[in-house]
Motif scaffolding. Sequence first.
Motif, PDB file in Angstrom:
ATOM      1  N   ARG A   1     -76.616 -53.051  -3.435  1.00 59.67           N
ATOM      2  CA  ARG A   1     -75.855 -51.960  -2.841  1.00 59.67           C
ATOM      3  C   ARG A   1     -75.561 -50.930  -3.922  1.00 59.67           C
ATOM      4  O   ARG A   1     -75.447 -51.278  -5.104  1.00 59.67           O
ATOM      5  CB  ARG A   1     -74.546 -52.450  -2.209  1.00 59.67           C
ATOM      6  CG  ARG A   1     -73.569 -53.080  -3.182  1.00 59.67           C
ATOM      7  CD  ARG A   1     -72.432 -53.787  -2.477  1.00 59.67           C
ATOM      8  NE  ARG A   1     -71.518 -54.419  -3.418  1.00 59.67           N
ATOM      9  CZ  ARG A   1     -70.382 -53.896  -3.837  1.00 59.67           C
ATOM     10  NH1 ARG A   1     -70.006 -52.706  -3.395  1.00 59.67           N
ATOM     11  NH2 ARG A   1     -69.609 -54.535  -4.691  1.00 59.67           N
ATOM     12  N   VAL A   2     -75.489 -49.685  -3.519  1.00 60.42           N
ATOM     13  CA  VAL A   2     -75.247 -48.609  -4.471  1.00 60.42           C
ATOM     14  C   VAL A   2     -73.743 -48.454  -4.673  1.00 60.42           C
ATOM     15  O   VAL A   2     -72.990 -48.268  -3.711  1.00 60.42           O
ATOM     16  CB  VAL A   2     -75.847 -47.282  -3.983  1.00 60.42           C
ATOM     17  CG1 VAL A   2     -75.470 -46.141  -4.929  1.00 60.42           C
ATOM     18  CG2 VAL A   2     -77.367 -47.394  -3.883  1.00 60.42           C
TER      19      VAL A   2
ATOM     20  N   GLU B   1     -74.213 -43.799 -10.807  1.00 56.80           N
ATOM     21  CA  GLU B   1     -74.467 -44.712  -9.687  1.00 56.80           C
ATOM     22  C   GLU B   1     -75.217 -45.934 -10.192  1.00 56.80           C
ATOM     23  O   GLU B   1     -75.999 -45.847 -11.134  1.00 56.80           O
ATOM     24  CB  GLU B   1     -75.289 -44.023  -8.599  1.00 56.80           C
ATOM     25  CG  GLU B   1     -74.576 -42.884  -7.914  1.00 56.80           C
ATOM     26  CD  GLU B   1     -75.398 -42.293  -6.795  1.00 56.80           C
ATOM     27  OE1 GLU B   1     -74.802 -41.775  -5.846  1.00 56.80           O
ATOM     28  OE2 GLU B   1     -76.651 -42.349  -6.865  1.00 56.80           O
ATOM     29  N   ARG B   2     -75.014 -47.054  -9.499  1.00 61.25           N
ATOM     30  CA  ARG B   2     -75.617 -48.310  -9.946  1.00 61.25           C
ATOM     31  C   ARG B   2     -76.081 -49.137  -8.751  1.00 61.25           C
ATOM     32  O   ARG B   2     -75.352 -49.301  -7.770  1.00 61.25           O
ATOM     33  CB  ARG B   2     -74.591 -49.101 -10.764  1.00 61.25           C
ATOM     34  CG  ARG B   2     -75.028 -50.506 -11.181  1.00 61.25           C
ATOM     35  CD  ARG B   2     -73.846 -51.212 -11.812  1.00 61.25           C
ATOM     36  NE  ARG B   2     -74.107 -52.627 -12.059  1.00 61.25           N
ATOM     37  CZ  ARG B   2     -74.346 -53.152 -13.247  1.00 61.25           C
ATOM     38  NH1 ARG B   2     -74.345 -52.382 -14.316  1.00 61.25           N
ATOM     39  NH2 ARG B   2     -74.554 -54.445 -13.393  1.00 61.25           N
TER      40      ARG B   2
ATOM     41  N   LEU C   1     -84.634 -45.266  -5.126  1.00 61.41           N
ATOM     42  CA  LEU C   1     -85.038 -46.497  -4.444  1.00 61.41           C
ATOM     43  C   LEU C   1     -86.097 -46.213  -3.377  1.00 61.41           C
ATOM     44  O   LEU C   1     -87.098 -46.932  -3.266  1.00 61.41           O
ATOM     45  CB  LEU C   1     -83.822 -47.161  -3.798  1.00 61.41           C
ATOM     46  CG  LEU C   1     -82.832 -47.841  -4.749  1.00 61.41           C
ATOM     47  CD1 LEU C   1     -81.515 -48.114  -4.044  1.00 61.41           C
ATOM     48  CD2 LEU C   1     -83.429 -49.133  -5.299  1.00 61.41           C
ATOM     49  N   ALA C   2     -85.882 -45.145  -2.607  1.00 57.23           N
ATOM     50  CA  ALA C   2     -86.811 -44.828  -1.518  1.00 57.23           C
ATOM     51  C   ALA C   2     -88.147 -44.327  -2.054  1.00 57.23           C
ATOM     52  O   ALA C   2     -89.212 -44.788  -1.617  1.00 57.23           O
ATOM     53  CB  ALA C   2     -86.180 -43.783  -0.597  1.00 57.23           C
TER      54      ALA C   2
ATOM     55  N   PHE D   1     -82.475 -52.999 -12.490  1.00 54.91           N
ATOM     56  CA  PHE D   1     -81.339 -52.092 -12.384  1.00 54.91           C
ATOM     57  C   PHE D   1     -81.856 -50.694 -12.048  1.00 54.91           C
ATOM     58  O   PHE D   1     -82.862 -50.248 -12.598  1.00 54.91           O
ATOM     59  CB  PHE D   1     -80.574 -52.016 -13.711  1.00 54.91           C
ATOM     60  CG  PHE D   1     -79.915 -53.303 -14.119  1.00 54.91           C
ATOM     61  CD1 PHE D   1     -78.570 -53.518 -13.876  1.00 54.91           C
ATOM     62  CD2 PHE D   1     -80.641 -54.302 -14.757  1.00 54.91           C
ATOM     63  CE1 PHE D   1     -77.952 -54.704 -14.255  1.00 54.91           C
ATOM     64  CE2 PHE D   1     -80.040 -55.490 -15.140  1.00 54.91           C
ATOM     65  CZ  PHE D   1     -78.695 -55.691 -14.886  1.00 54.91           C
ATOM     66  N   VAL D   2     -81.160 -50.016 -11.147  1.00 59.04           N
ATOM     67  CA  VAL D   2     -81.407 -48.602 -10.903  1.00 59.04           C
ATOM     68  C   VAL D   2     -80.095 -47.880 -11.142  1.00 59.04           C
ATOM     69  O   VAL D   2     -79.117 -48.080 -10.410  1.00 59.04           O
ATOM     70  CB  VAL D   2     -81.918 -48.339  -9.475  1.00 59.04           C
ATOM     71  CG1 VAL D   2     -82.100 -46.836  -9.242  1.00 59.04           C
ATOM     72  CG2 VAL D   2     -83.237 -49.073  -9.227  1.00 59.04           C
ATOM     73  N   LEU D   3     -80.063 -47.062 -12.193  1.00 57.59           N
ATOM     74  CA  LEU D   3     -78.873 -46.295 -12.543  1.00 57.59           C
ATOM     75  C   LEU D   3     -79.146 -44.847 -12.170  1.00 57.59           C
ATOM     76  O   LEU D   3     -79.954 -44.170 -12.820  1.00 57.59           O
ATOM     77  CB  LEU D   3     -78.565 -46.437 -14.029  1.00 57.59           C
ATOM     78  CG  LEU D   3     -78.389 -47.877 -14.539  1.00 57.59           C
ATOM     79  CD1 LEU D   3     -78.025 -47.874 -16.012  1.00 57.59           C
ATOM     80  CD2 LEU D   3     -77.353 -48.636 -13.731  1.00 57.59           C
ATOM     81  N   GLY D   4     -78.507 -44.385 -11.105  1.00 55.25           N
ATOM     82  CA  GLY D   4     -78.740 -43.041 -10.593  1.00 55.25           C
ATOM     83  C   GLY D   4     -77.746 -42.035 -11.131  1.00 55.25           C
ATOM     84  O   GLY D   4     -76.671 -42.393 -11.621  1.00 55.25           O
TER      85      GLY D   4
END
Length: 281
Positions: free
Chosen positions: A110-111, A102-103, A74-75, A94-97
């Motif tokens: 929020r993560v 992680e979501r 994200l950063a 969507f950001v799936l880390g």
Amino acid sequence: MEFTSTTGEQQYAACVRAADDLLVGLDFDGTLAPIVEDPEQAHIHPDAPEVLVDLAEQVGAVAVVTGRPARQALALGGLEEVGNAVGDHGRELFVLGQYGNERWTSTDRRVISPAPPRGLATFTSTLPRLLHRAEAGDAWIEEKGLAVAVHTRRLDDADAAYERLLPLLTDAAKSHDLDVEPGRSVIEVRAHGMHKGAAVRRLVEELGARAVVFGGDDLGDIEAFREVERLRADGMPGLLVCSDSEEESALAELADVVVSGPDGVLALLRELASDIASARA
């Protein structure tokens, strides 16, 4: 756009037709962000935010699926701001880390993350000894919370150090019921059972997607490619995009289209968004 598989052009056209229910999944490093010696400086390509927003306006959903911690992606990607703009179009980012462990979504913002896997802390404590045995004491250890990565890129002979480290770390990881994920000058150890293929499958099911595009560049993306192949075998359109490099060629052999790094990925995404818009006109 030059297709490298016999069905690539057909798959691309089918994805365009299914745009309203199309999921576009993208790796971060090497796909949206150039590969650099210091992973903490791997900022997203300057054109990527605009391209992602334009693409999100045309498709069902866009997801960044990365081995990085979600907060880090994200950063480095400015993806919260991208999510704001995507939301203005009534879409979701969507950001799936950490390979899907992680979501983050532009709606929830929020993560969501599980507890670290059992055995990871003990494994991490053994790393200095293992690095010493492999004559790679200066390799960089990156602790990710749910995983730990050992980077050899900064070493004088990165490839030789990598080859010495891989079997040592693999054996140690197995003894702690952890998985090893080899990559470009990096060896990552993480929880057993979660990979990008599982992350893509879950998202397809959640969204009810009817077509998938996935773009990646490294060994950690192979499971996502395999999942798209399985979906295609069941009749779902899917396009596989390889962001090519001199360091890794495994994905190129599986891909429908091979492009040159993040510049090529973004050019393809621009073309995809344009072709979808034209098809709707």
